[in-house]
Structure formats: C-alpha cells, structure tokens
Design an enzyme around this catalytic site. Structure first.
Site, PDB file in Angstrom:
ATOM      1  N   CYS A 196      33.579  35.885  -6.543  1.00 57.60           N
ATOM      2  CA  CYS A 196      33.860  37.332  -6.582  1.00 57.60           C
ATOM      3  C   CYS A 196      32.636  38.170  -6.229  1.00 57.60           C
ATOM      4  CB  CYS A 196      34.350  37.729  -7.966  1.00 57.60           C
ATOM      5  SG  CYS A 196      35.768  36.775  -8.470  1.00 57.60           S
TER       6      CYS A 196
ATOM      7  N   HIS B 176      33.399  45.044 -10.575  1.00 62.05           N
ATOM      8  CA  HIS B 176      34.399  44.050 -10.166  1.00 62.05           C
ATOM      9  C   HIS B 176      35.637  44.243 -11.045  1.00 62.05           C
ATOM     10  CE1 HIS B 176      36.424  40.484  -9.110  1.00 62.05           C
ATOM     11  NE2 HIS B 176      35.996  39.729 -10.112  1.00 62.05           N
TER      12      HIS B 176
ATOM     13  N   ASN C 220      42.882  41.249  -9.785  1.00 67.27           N
ATOM     14  CA  ASN C 220      41.542  40.762  -9.435  1.00 67.27           C
ATOM     15  C   ASN C 220      41.592  40.219  -8.007  1.00 67.27           C
ATOM     16  OD1 ASN C 220      39.198  39.320  -9.057  1.00 67.27           O
ATOM     17  ND2 ASN C 220      39.272  38.230 -11.018  1.00 67.27           N
TER      18      ASN C 220
HETATM   19  N1  ACO Z   1      51.169  35.791 -21.197  1.00 64.43           N
HETATM   20  C1  ACO Z   1      51.324  35.616 -22.517  1.00 64.43           C
HETATM   21  N2  ACO Z   1      50.465  34.909 -23.267  1.00 64.43           N
HETATM   22  C2  ACO Z   1      49.392  34.384 -22.643  1.00 64.43           C
HETATM   23  C3  ACO Z   1      49.167  34.526 -21.274  1.00 64.43           C
HETATM   24  C4  ACO Z   1      50.121  35.267 -20.542  1.00 64.43           C
HETATM   25  N3  ACO Z   1      49.987  35.489 -19.228  1.00 64.43           N
HETATM   26  N4  ACO Z   1      48.027  33.893 -20.952  1.00 64.43           N
HETATM   27  C5  ACO Z   1      47.533  33.359 -22.076  1.00 64.43           C
HETATM   28  N5  ACO Z   1      48.369  33.660 -23.105  1.00 64.43           N
HETATM   29  C6  ACO Z   1      48.228  33.295 -24.514  1.00 64.43           C
HETATM   30  C7  ACO Z   1      47.338  32.098 -24.733  1.00 64.43           C
HETATM   31  O1  ACO Z   1      48.089  30.922 -24.563  1.00 64.43           O
HETATM   32  C8  ACO Z   1      46.881  32.310 -26.139  1.00 64.43           C
HETATM   33  O2  ACO Z   1      47.921  31.897 -26.995  1.00 64.43           O
HETATM   34  P1  ACO Z   1      47.589  31.144 -28.379  1.00 64.43           P
HETATM   35  O3  ACO Z   1      46.775  32.141 -29.177  1.00 64.43           O
HETATM   36  O4  ACO Z   1      48.931  30.861 -28.932  1.00 64.43           O
HETATM   37  O5  ACO Z   1      46.789  29.942 -27.988  1.00 64.43           O
HETATM   38  C9  ACO Z   1      46.785  33.832 -26.268  1.00 64.43           C
HETATM   39  O6  ACO Z   1      47.561  34.363 -25.180  1.00 64.43           O
HETATM   40  C10 ACO Z   1      45.394  34.382 -26.205  1.00 64.43           C
HETATM   41  O7  ACO Z   1      44.718  33.768 -25.113  1.00 64.43           O
HETATM   42  P2  ACO Z   1      43.246  34.154 -24.766  1.00 64.43           P
HETATM   43  O8  ACO Z   1      42.826  33.335 -23.590  1.00 64.43           O
HETATM   44  O9  ACO Z   1      42.411  34.110 -26.000  1.00 64.43           O
HETATM   45  O10 ACO Z   1      43.420  35.681 -24.335  1.00 64.43           O
HETATM   46  P3  ACO Z   1      42.296  36.708 -23.969  1.00 64.43           P
HETATM   47  O11 ACO Z   1      42.424  37.911 -24.813  1.00 64.43           O
HETATM   48  O12 ACO Z   1      40.945  36.078 -23.837  1.00 64.43           O
HETATM   49  O13 ACO Z   1      42.747  37.151 -22.500  1.00 64.43           O
HETATM   50  C11 ACO Z   1      42.133  36.724 -20.233  1.00 64.43           C
HETATM   51  C12 ACO Z   1      42.814  36.181 -21.491  1.00 64.43           C
HETATM   52  C13 ACO Z   1      42.906  37.935 -19.774  1.00 64.43           C
HETATM   53  C14 ACO Z   1      42.160  35.648 -19.173  1.00 64.43           C
HETATM   54  C15 ACO Z   1      40.667  37.119 -20.570  1.00 64.43           C
HETATM   55  O14 ACO Z   1      40.038  36.080 -21.282  1.00 64.43           O
HETATM   56  C16 ACO Z   1      39.865  37.430 -19.347  1.00 64.43           C
HETATM   57  O15 ACO Z   1      40.113  38.398 -18.646  1.00 64.43           O
HETATM   58  N6  ACO Z   1      38.817  36.644 -19.085  1.00 64.43           N
HETATM   59  C17 ACO Z   1      37.974  36.866 -17.933  1.00 64.43           C
HETATM   60  C18 ACO Z   1      38.708  36.434 -16.729  1.00 64.43           C
HETATM   61  C19 ACO Z   1      37.931  36.699 -15.498  1.00 64.43           C
HETATM   62  O16 ACO Z   1      37.392  37.762 -15.327  1.00 64.43           O
HETATM   63  N7  ACO Z   1      37.871  35.730 -14.625  1.00 64.43           N
HETATM   64  C20 ACO Z   1      37.162  35.891 -13.394  1.00 64.43           C
HETATM   65  C21 ACO Z   1      37.852  35.078 -12.431  1.00 64.43           C
HETATM   66  S1  ACO Z   1      37.388  35.612 -10.881  1.00 64.43           S
HETATM   67  C22 ACO Z   1      37.107  34.331  -9.826  1.00 64.43           C
HETATM   68  O17 ACO Z   1      36.043  33.796  -9.810  1.00 64.43           O
HETATM   69  C23 ACO Z   1      38.211  33.941  -8.876  1.00 64.43           C
END
Ligand code: ACO
Length: 331
Positions: free
Chosen positions: A122, A258, A288
């Site tokens: 990214c 970003h 994203n």
């Molecule tokens: N819908 C419903 N529930 C979901 C979903 C979904 N789409 N995805 C995950 N959950 C559930 C999980 O299974 C978990 O359930 P559990 O508590 O029963 O185990 C719960 O939601 C919480 O999951 P977390 O991963 O703790 O949720 P979090 O608040 O951290 O949000 C997210 C997840 C949105 C991915 C966040 O961590 C995030 O944005 N992280 C950074 C991501 C990022 O910026 N990545 C860069 C990638 S860019 C690249 O290089 C291509």
C-alpha cells in the site's frame, strides 16, 4: 532525459495535475452480506466502509492506470511527449514483466524514458513519489508520471469475511514538474521485515508457485496486529516529518492517510490535532485500494475544491512488509 547539472534554479518538484479512475462496478456492504457471513453494520462500525469498486474481468492494473494517468496529464496541461519518467506503485501488476510502468508508457505513447513499478504494497505510491521527486531534484527527469493502482479483488479470498470486505480496485495518478519552491517538501520511507508474516500472501512467482492456483496469492492478515502497528508507525512517522521541518502538529491544512480503516485514520487525525473535516476520507466509497488510495483521495479533494494551491498536506501510509511512508507537501 539526463541533465547531470540539474535544471538551473529549478531544484524542487510539485504536483502539476492529478487524475483518477474507478471501475464501473460497485460492490456494496449489502452485496457482501449475500456473499459471506457479515453485516453492513459490522463493516461500517469496524472499518467505515460502505462500498468499493471492482475491476471487470478483462481489466488489469494498467487498464485502470491509463485513464487515471490521462486525467492527470490533462489537468497538468501536459502532453505525454513531455513525460520522461513513469513510476507505478502497485501490488497487483498485470504481468511479472513487462512492468506496469512500461505498459502505461506504451498505451499513452510516452517516448522512451525510465519506467518501472514500485513494489511496497500500500505504500508503493508514496515510495514512487519520493523516487520521482528525487530524480527531478537531481535533474535526472523533468516531468514524471506517478501512478498508484491496484486490482486487489484478484488477490482477495472471497470466502474469508475477515479480509474480503476490506479491499477495492482503482487508480490515482499525478504529474510532477520542476518548481522553484517546494512543492514536495520531503518524505520518510521505512520498512521492518520482521513483520512479514502479519500481512502477506502465501505464494508468489518464485515462492510456492504450486499454490498459485489454490488461493496462494490471497491476502492473509492478522488484522488486530496490523491495526495497532499501523496506528503507532504512522503516528510516529508523521511526528518525525513535522519535526524535520520544525512544524507544529497544527501546521497541517489537510491529512491524506492511506484509506485502510476509518478508525486508524481517526487515530492519526487526532494525533495531528486536526478536526475531522481536515482529513480527506474516501474509505467509505473506495474501501482499501492499496497503493491507489492516497492519490485517489488527493484527486477527489482537489477536484471538489477542498484542497487549494498553497495549502500544506501530510500524506501517510503503511502496508505489507511492513512498509510505511509519509510525505509532506505544499500543494
Ligand atoms: N463480519 C462480521 N464479523 C467479522 C468479520 C466480518 N466481515 N470479520 C471478522 N469478524 C469477526 C471475527 O471473526 C471476530 O469474531 P470473534 O470475536 O467471534 O472471534 C470479531 O469479528 C472481531 O474480529 P477482530 O479481527 O478482532 O476485529 P477488529 O475490530 O480488529 O476489526 C479489522 C478487524 C477491520 C480487519 C481491523 O483489525 C483492521 O482494520 N485491521 C487493519 C487492517 C489493515 O489496515 N490492513 C492493511 C491491509 S493493506 C495491504 O497491504 C493489501
């Protein structure tokens, strides 16, 4: 064109014009509700995303990059003949080779010059901007086309709800030209390979190629860990860049981060003491889009009249690697 002595009196670069392209097809949170076990409410509250664009089957990265680049050239009142450097930040090149820069160069009929892509997930567009700015400052290029483009839908596991709701496709582009005053003020680029495993694909061209056809390219991510490191790293990098220029946190007119997650963006905005209306947000509409996210957001805010000449803009990004980067400019 090589100009070893630099261009007398023109020792900086500035953005002459911007452009963007988003594929026609839009995938909403409601569409995703029908594909995986998720809800519009979960996606909105955890990420701020509402919709994202998806490339058509026949569209590769260069097909998105070219219209974005055309729009940037038009805004800059610059003909393709004048470009002598093409840099493309992308995680999803059309092919292993030729690089996307060459494909864009061919499509736009840009004369022979350096053309390459920057592989920093990214952060690729900001890495590319830093390289292009340096080349212009050194007199090794005079006008540069710098594109950020992704077709992340091709490396998304559409059965994994924890990642498939996050990504979108698109392209943003800028034309850089020499200037007497900055323009691009400076950049900080960073990476820490100790974090390779929290955000990665399982397979690639030379690593586990047998898994390529079996979802091996898909983004695998420890979302929670990425989240915490992203906030910490981007905050620290922004502070370092302000310190380098002796600027207070309040000295920024616009933050363009970003667009990975609304909550990450809000944390950085708070750190810079910027009110929400000074943070450019496109995450709700684009998701994203990786290396395309900052140039897309920049183009949106320039074209709708929010960002004006003379204003100071902080851009900051992070991505797989982990890589991070910040760039400060006077538009
Ligand atoms: N819908 C419903 N529930 C979901 C979903 C979904 N789409 N995805 C995950 N959950 C559930 C999980 O299974 C978990 O359930 P559990 O508590 O029963 O185990 C719960 O939601 C919480 O999951 P977390 O991963 O703790 O949720 P979090 O608040 O951290 O949000 C997210 C997840 C949105 C991915 C966040 O961590 C995030 O944005 N992280 C950074 C991501 C990022 O910026 N990545 C860069 C990638 S860019 C690249 O290089 C291509």
């Amino acid at each position: 064109m090589e100009q070893p002595g630099g261009i007398a009196g023109l020792r900086h670069s500035r953005i002459a014009g911007t452009g963007r392209y988003l594929p026609e097809r839009v995938l909403t949170n409601q569409d995703l509700e029908r594909m995986v076990d998720t809800t519009d409410e979960w996606i909105r509250t955890r990420t701020g995303m509402e919709r994202r664009h998806m490339a058509a089957d026949e569209q590769a990265s260069s097909d998105l990059a070219v219209p974005a680049a055309r729009a940037a050239l038009e805004a800059a009142n610059c003909s393709p003949d004048e470009i002598d450097l093409v840099v493309v930040g992308t995680t999803t090149p059309d092919l292993v080779f030729p690089n996307v820069g060459c494909l864009v160069q061919k499509a736009l009929e840009i004369p022979p010059c350096a053309a390459f892509s920057c592989e920093a997930a990214c952060t690729g567009w900001l890495y590319g901007m830093s390289v292009a700015d340096g080349m212009i400052r050194l007199g090794r290029a005079s006008k540069a086309l710098v594109v950020g483009v992704e077709v992340l839908s091709r490396i998304t596991d559409w059965s994994d709800r924890s990642t498939c709701v996050l990504f979108g496709d698109g392209a943003g582009a800028v034309v850089l030209e020499p200037a007497e005053e900055p323009g691009l003020m400076s950049f900080i680029l960073g990476a820490d390979g100790n974090y390779v495993d929290i955000l990665r694909s399982r397979a690639g061209v030379s690593r586990n190629p047998a898994e390529l056809g079996d979802g091996g390219l898909a983004v695998r991510m420890k979302g929670n860990e990425v989240f915490k490191i992203a906030v910490r790293t981007m905050g620290r990098t922004v502070d370092q860049l302000l310190e380098r220029h002796g600027l207070d946190r309040g000295a920024i007119d616009w933050l363009i981060p970003h667009q990975a997650n609304l909550r990450i963006i809000q944390a950085i905005g708070k750190r810079l003491r910027l009110p929400d209306e000074r943070v450019v947000l496109t995450v709700q509409d684009h998701g994203n889009t990786g290396a395309a996210s900052i140039p897309l957001a920049l183009d949106v805010a320039i074209r709708d009249g929010r960002i004006r000449r003379g204003q100071r803009i902080m851009m900051v990004s992070f991505g797989g690697g982990l890589t991070w980067a910040a760039g400060l400019m006077q538009f």
